[in-house]
Each structure stands twice: as structure tokens, then as C-alpha cells.
Design a protein around this motif. Structure first.
Motif, PDB file in Angstrom:
ATOM      1  N   ASP A   1      76.289 -93.206  40.771  1.00  0.00           N
ATOM      2  CA  ASP A   1      75.190 -93.888  40.079  1.00  0.00           C
ATOM      3  C   ASP A   1      75.357 -93.864  38.568  1.00  0.00           C
ATOM      4  O   ASP A   1      74.899 -94.779  37.878  1.00  0.00           O
ATOM      5  CB  ASP A   1      73.856 -93.228  40.456  1.00  0.00           C
ATOM      6  CG  ASP A   1      73.577 -93.308  41.942  1.00  0.00           C
ATOM      7  OD1 ASP A   1      73.267 -94.406  42.421  1.00  0.00           O
ATOM      8  OD2 ASP A   1      73.695 -92.260  42.610  1.00  0.00           O
ATOM      9  N   VAL A   2      75.981 -92.814  38.051  1.00  0.00           N
ATOM     10  CA  VAL A   2      76.204 -92.662  36.615  1.00  0.00           C
ATOM     11  C   VAL A   2      77.658 -92.278  36.395  1.00  0.00           C
ATOM     12  O   VAL A   2      78.156 -91.316  36.997  1.00  0.00           O
ATOM     13  CB  VAL A   2      75.275 -91.588  36.004  1.00  0.00           C
ATOM     14  CG1 VAL A   2      75.673 -91.267  34.571  1.00  0.00           C
ATOM     15  CG2 VAL A   2      73.823 -92.039  36.067  1.00  0.00           C
TER      16      VAL A   2
ATOM     17  N   PRO B   1      67.073 -85.787  42.977  1.00  0.00           N
ATOM     18  CA  PRO B   1      67.937 -84.775  42.354  1.00  0.00           C
ATOM     19  C   PRO B   1      69.332 -85.346  42.077  1.00  0.00           C
ATOM     20  O   PRO B   1      69.800 -86.257  42.765  1.00  0.00           O
ATOM     21  CB  PRO B   1      68.008 -83.667  43.411  1.00  0.00           C
ATOM     22  CG  PRO B   1      66.821 -83.879  44.283  1.00  0.00           C
ATOM     23  CD  PRO B   1      66.579 -85.348  44.299  1.00  0.00           C
ATOM     24  N   VAL B   2      69.986 -84.780  41.075  1.00  0.00           N
ATOM     25  CA  VAL B   2      71.300 -85.260  40.656  1.00  0.00           C
ATOM     26  C   VAL B   2      72.392 -84.321  41.144  1.00  0.00           C
ATOM     27  O   VAL B   2      72.348 -83.111  40.913  1.00  0.00           O
ATOM     28  CB  VAL B   2      71.378 -85.402  39.125  1.00  0.00           C
ATOM     29  CG1 VAL B   2      72.796 -85.804  38.697  1.00  0.00           C
ATOM     30  CG2 VAL B   2      70.360 -86.424  38.626  1.00  0.00           C
TER      31      VAL B   2
ATOM     32  N   THR C   1      66.460 -80.096  40.421  1.00  0.00           N
ATOM     33  CA  THR C   1      66.587 -81.507  40.068  1.00  0.00           C
ATOM     34  C   THR C   1      67.994 -81.826  39.595  1.00  0.00           C
ATOM     35  O   THR C   1      68.328 -82.994  39.390  1.00  0.00           O
ATOM     36  CB  THR C   1      65.593 -81.896  38.948  1.00  0.00           C
ATOM     37  OG1 THR C   1      65.898 -81.145  37.766  1.00  0.00           O
ATOM     38  CG2 THR C   1      64.161 -81.627  39.380  1.00  0.00           C
ATOM     39  N   TRP C   2      68.823 -80.805  39.409  1.00  0.00           N
ATOM     40  CA  TRP C   2      70.193 -80.977  38.903  1.00  0.00           C
ATOM     41  C   TRP C   2      71.070 -79.886  39.471  1.00  0.00           C
ATOM     42  O   TRP C   2      70.716 -78.710  39.424  1.00  0.00           O
ATOM     43  CB  TRP C   2      70.199 -80.911  37.378  1.00  0.00           C
ATOM     44  CG  TRP C   2      71.544 -81.088  36.737  1.00  0.00           C
ATOM     45  CD1 TRP C   2      72.506 -80.128  36.550  1.00  0.00           C
ATOM     46  CD2 TRP C   2      72.080 -82.293  36.209  1.00  0.00           C
ATOM     47  NE1 TRP C   2      73.598 -80.669  35.937  1.00  0.00           N
ATOM     48  CE2 TRP C   2      73.361 -82.004  35.707  1.00  0.00           C
ATOM     49  CE3 TRP C   2      71.594 -83.606  36.094  1.00  0.00           C
ATOM     50  CZ2 TRP C   2      74.169 -82.970  35.105  1.00  0.00           C
ATOM     51  CZ3 TRP C   2      72.404 -84.555  35.504  1.00  0.00           C
ATOM     52  CH2 TRP C   2      73.670 -84.233  35.014  1.00  0.00           C
TER      53      TRP C   2
ATOM     54  N   GLU D   1      69.538 -89.316  49.475  1.00  0.00           N
ATOM     55  CA  GLU D   1      68.499 -88.524  48.816  1.00  0.00           C
ATOM     56  C   GLU D   1      68.948 -87.950  47.474  1.00  0.00           C
ATOM     57  O   GLU D   1      68.219 -87.183  46.843  1.00  0.00           O
ATOM     58  CB  GLU D   1      68.062 -87.360  49.727  1.00  0.00           C
ATOM     59  CG  GLU D   1      67.498 -87.784  51.062  1.00  0.00           C
ATOM     60  CD  GLU D   1      68.565 -87.815  52.157  1.00  0.00           C
ATOM     61  OE1 GLU D   1      68.196 -87.602  53.325  1.00  0.00           O
ATOM     62  OE2 GLU D   1      69.756 -88.047  51.822  1.00  0.00           O
ATOM     63  N   LEU D   2      70.152 -88.294  47.042  1.00  0.00           N
ATOM     64  CA  LEU D   2      70.699 -87.764  45.798  1.00  0.00           C
ATOM     65  C   LEU D   2      71.181 -88.897  44.899  1.00  0.00           C
ATOM     66  O   LEU D   2      71.559 -89.970  45.380  1.00  0.00           O
ATOM     67  CB  LEU D   2      71.886 -86.828  46.077  1.00  0.00           C
ATOM     68  CG  LEU D   2      71.629 -85.583  46.930  1.00  0.00           C
ATOM     69  CD1 LEU D   2      72.953 -84.893  47.247  1.00  0.00           C
ATOM     70  CD2 LEU D   2      70.675 -84.630  46.239  1.00  0.00           C
ATOM     71  N   LEU D   3      71.177 -88.636  43.584  1.00  0.00           N
ATOM     72  CA  LEU D   3      71.884 -89.464  42.626  1.00  0.00           C
ATOM     73  C   LEU D   3      73.213 -88.792  42.317  1.00  0.00           C
ATOM     74  O   LEU D   3      73.290 -87.560  42.251  1.00  0.00           O
ATOM     75  CB  LEU D   3      71.077 -89.622  41.332  1.00  0.00           C
ATOM     76  CG  LEU D   3      69.784 -90.434  41.392  1.00  0.00           C
ATOM     77  CD1 LEU D   3      69.059 -90.353  40.048  1.00  0.00           C
ATOM     78  CD2 LEU D   3      70.075 -91.878  41.759  1.00  0.00           C
TER      79      LEU D   3
END
Length: 291
Positions: A198-199, A16-17, A76-77, A93-95
Motif C-alpha cells: 500500500d505504501v 494496522p500497518v 497499530t504498527w 486486515e493490514l496495510l
């Protein structure tokens, strides 16, 4: 409970983000794009988790609670719209993702959205009020946050004009600093925190250069039209709003003052822009290697 949840007809299974929504920096647009990409999220409050909206300054639910909530709701977001610190980014466990906006453009958007009255805000921002008045301004901010803000915005009008993105990246202590209170130490800390994401996307480059990160890391595959919503419209510039409210003779002077005050955030933006460019280049190489 597995946290690698795939959205229906959306991205391939991944973590998930956690998206950091810096006010007036593209958070609503990213929420919209997430929906178009098939992400599972809550549309309420711009995809913000409950208790993680703009009224939650100083009341972070914490990393572990977010992981649990995402798993329970099948998200997921999700987004948060308040300050962050190292503890918010420690869950593997997360992005983690964020968009950064050019400071003057961010300030102009915020001032237009909140109908900022510059005659009232500038004395606070420029620290030209009497010591008693400045103490009242800062004290009011502290008191508001201490009491909890509910669904309203926690920060004061001057916050948005004083290195706001940098304050967000320095936790609640950064938010509570008085006008002009940020230093290069806070800039360095914000850079270190940004490196853990990550982004990293620059809003001005979202539709072109940086969208490759969204496809490579999130698994999004959006048409060009998705990045040019029909509801987007031109907003007044900061200089234009100053001219309208203060007159031409003072507008240029105060515009430069605001630019100077936000010099640290401009440095942070330049650092984020270079980081985003490197990340997008790496994502493009990964995509090319598979083709």
C-alpha cells in the motif's frame, strides 16, 4: 475485535500497518517516526514483532498470526525484519509498507555497521573460492537457518553484498540461493510483490517527495524536524571502505564488481522509485482535492 485502532492523539482510525524492514534500509527511522506519530507499537528490536526479527529467517509466523497478535496487543504498527513472500501479504486486515534504499548506499551502511572484512567476503561474493569452499559457504548458511538463529542475524556476510533486498522479496528460497544465484525471474517476482504494498517509500526521498504517502495513508502529520534526527551522521562510502582495506589500486575494481553484481537490485530500486513517485503524486492529488 476491531482492528481499526487509532493511536492516542495520532493518526485517524485505520488498519494496522505491516512494515517490511529490509536491513539497513531505514527501518529504524520508520519505527522512530511511527512512535512520534502516536502509533501503538513495540519498541523492542526496532518495532519488530516477537519472532519476526532478523533471526527469524525461514520461520515466519504467518499473516493470520500477525493479525491476531496486532489485535491482542492493540498494535497499530509493527515490523518484520526477514524475508517475505505472497503468503505474508494476503491479509486484507493490514496495510503493507516498505522503504527501499539505493543498493550501493545500503551495502555501504551494512558493511560499516557489521564491520565487513572485504578480504574475507569478496572471494565468497565473487564465487572465486574452490567448489568445496563454495559448498561450505552455502551449506553453512543453510545449516544456520535450519537450526534457527535466535536473536542473531540469520544471513551471512556475503548476503548483504549480493542483491539482498531482492533476496528478501523472494522468500526463503531467494535467501538460500548461492552467491550470484538470482536471475531476472527473481526480479520480476519482486516487482509483482512490491505492487501489492500500500505504501512504497524510497529512503532517499523520505523527507521530501514520499512523505505525502505517510500523511495521506497513515494519517501522520510530522514537522520537518522529525525527518532530520540529530543523531544522523555521515557514514563511510563503499569506495572509501574498500580503499581503506584494500588500497587504492584494487578499490575501484572491486567497487565496480560489487555494483555489477547488484545490477538486478539496482533495476528493482529503479522500479520501486518509479512506483513510489507515482504513489506520492497520487497522494498529493488527493490532499489537494480536499484543500
Amino acid at each position: 475485535l476491531s482492528l481499526s485502532i487509532a493511536a492516542d492523539e495520532g493518526p485517524t482510525p485505520r488498519l494496522p500497518v505491516f512494515f517490511l524492514h529490509i536491513h539497513k534500509s531505514g527501518g529504524t527511522e520508520m519505527c522512530t517516526l511511527a512512535g512520534k506519530s502516536g502509533e501503538h507499537h513495540t519498541m523492542k528490536m526496532n518495532c519488530n514483532l516477537m519472532h519476526d526479527g532478523p533471526g527469524a529467517f525461514g520461520q515466519s509466523m504467518g499473516c493470520r498470526a500477525r493479525v491476531h497478535t496486532a489485535g491482542e496487543l492493540g498494535l497499530t504498527w509493527f515490523q518484520i525484519e526477514h524475508e517475505v513472500d505472497e503468503r505474508d501479504l494476503e491479509c486484507e486486515e493490514l496495510l503493507y509498507a516498505v522503504t527501499i534504499r539505493e543498493p550501493v548506499a545500503r551495502i555501504a551502511s551494512a558493511a560499516n555497521h557489521h564491520r565487513t572484512h572485504f578480504e574475507k567476503v569478496l572471494p565468497k561474493l565473487l564465487n572465486t573460492s574452490s567448489p568445496v569452499e563454495l559448498e561450505r559457504i552455502v551449506g553453512a548458511s543453510l545449516e544456520t537457518i535450519a537450526k534457527g538463529c535466535g536473536s542473531t542475524l540469520c544471513f551471512s556476510d556475503w548476503h548483504l553484498l549480493d542483491n539482498f533486498a531482492l533476496r528478501i522479496m523472494n522468500g526463503i528460497n531467494g535467501v538460500l540461493l548461492p552467491p550470484g544465484g538470482l536471475t531476472r525471474k527473481h526480479l520480476d517476482n519482486a516487482k509483482r510483490l512490491l505492487d501489492r504494498f500500500d505504501v512504497v517509500v524510497i529512503l532517499e526521498h523520505l523527507a521530501q517527495r514520499d512523505r505525502i504517502q505517510l500523511s495521506e495513508i497513515f494519517g501522520w502529520h510530522l514537522a520537518d524536524e522529525a525527518f532530520h534526527p540529530v543523531h544522523r551522521k555521515a557514514h563511510p562510502t563503499l569506495l572509501g571502505m574498500l580503499q581503506e582495506q584494500l588500497g587504492g589500486s584494487e578499490a575501484a575494481y572491486y567497487h565496480q564488481k560489487i555494483v555489477d553484481i547488484n545490477a538486478l537490485e539496482r533495476e528493482f530500486y529503479d522500479y520501486a522509485n518509479a512506483s513510489a513517485a507515482n504513489r506520492s503524486a497520487s497522494a498529493a492529488l488527493s490532499a489537494a482535492a480536499r484543500s
